[in-house]
Design a protein around this motif. Structure first.
Motif, PDB file in Angstrom:
ATOM      1  N   GLU A 187      35.076  46.052  45.603  1.00 46.80           N
ATOM      2  CA  GLU A 187      36.394  46.553  45.247  1.00 46.80           C
ATOM      3  C   GLU A 187      37.343  45.444  45.711  1.00 46.80           C
ATOM      4  OE1 GLU A 187      39.501  50.037  45.134  1.00 46.80           O
ATOM      5  OE2 GLU A 187      37.925  50.477  46.605  1.00 46.80           O
ATOM      6  N   THR A 236      46.515  48.690  38.229  1.00 46.09           N
ATOM      7  CA  THR A 236      46.843  49.868  37.236  1.00 46.09           C
ATOM      8  C   THR A 236      46.199  49.361  35.889  1.00 46.09           C
ATOM      9  OG1 THR A 236      48.972  49.290  37.090  1.00 46.09           O
ATOM     10  CG2 THR A 236      48.655  50.843  38.719  1.00 46.09           C
ATOM     11  N   ALA A 265      41.064  49.346  36.279  1.00 49.31           N
ATOM     12  CA  ALA A 265      40.748  50.628  36.404  1.00 49.31           C
ATOM     13  C   ALA A 265      39.204  51.199  35.819  1.00 49.31           C
ATOM     14  CB  ALA A 265      41.898  51.431  35.960  1.00 49.31           C
ATOM     15  N   GLU A 266      38.999  50.707  34.796  1.00 52.59           N
ATOM     16  CA  GLU A 266      37.663  50.862  34.252  1.00 52.59           C
ATOM     17  C   GLU A 266      36.626  50.185  34.835  1.00 52.59           C
ATOM     18  OE1 GLU A 266      34.886  52.796  31.583  1.00 52.59           O
ATOM     19  OE2 GLU A 266      36.710  53.511  32.377  1.00 52.59           O
ATOM     20  N   ARG A 273      36.016  52.152  38.247  1.00 51.77           N
ATOM     21  CA  ARG A 273      35.705  53.355  37.895  1.00 51.77           C
ATOM     22  C   ARG A 273      33.902  53.339  37.726  1.00 51.77           C
ATOM     23  NH1 ARG A 273      33.317  56.344  34.207  1.00 51.77           N
ATOM     24  NH2 ARG A 273      33.729  55.149  32.360  1.00 51.77           N
TER      25      ARG A 273
END
Length: 151
Positions: free
Chosen positions: A112, A128, A133-134, A137
């Motif tokens: 991350e 953001t 973000a994808e 995820r």
């Protein structure tokens, strides 16, 4: 330099002659210069050999590229869906990372941090941003040392 991480993003690396050791010698020199300058990790994108639509010859070239970096101590952190912005690659890429000061591979939980550092400081994308973000995820379940794909 990726801000205050102590890491360097390598934009491009290639050697014209394959199989004669020139790339390894150049990489060793680059690594030595980066560590002497206080940088602890080199991060870079590589093309994914599993990208749909490429032919067998290109797939082989990409596998060989990854194997080259792995022989020199790099790993492919468990990052999925890394999509550099248009004008860069335009298709998902793999990230590779090499830690030469500690001489140990990046820990899975660093994935991350690697994504955020590259997206923010290389591509100017905030955490953001929907693309970032994808990626986070898609990569989330892999942040585990138990992940067999983390090398």
């Amino acid at each position: 330099m990726l801000a205050d991480t102590g890491w360097v993003y390598l934009r491009y690396f290639t050697a014209g002659e394959k199989g004669r050791g020139l790339g390894a010698r150049l990489w060793t020199h680059l690594r030595d210069e980066m560590t002497a300058a206080g940088h602890t990790r080199i991060i870079y994108d590589v093309e994914d050999p599993a990208q749909p639509g490429i032919g067998p010859a290109e797939e082989l070239v990409r596998h060989r590229c990854i194997a080259f970096y792995q022989r020199l101590g790099a790993v492919v952190p468990p990052v999925h869906g890394h999509l550099p912005p248009q004008g860069s690659a335009g298709h998902p890429m793999l990230l590779m990372a090499a830690d030469y000061v500690a001489n140990t591979p990046p820990a899975a939980e660093d994935a991350e941090r690697i994504v955020l550092a590259v997206c923010e400081h290389r591509y100017g994308m905030a955490a953001t941003d929907p693309v970032v973000a994808e990626t986070l995820r898609l990569s989330g379940p892999s942040y585990s040392r138990a992940d067999p794909t983390f090398q």
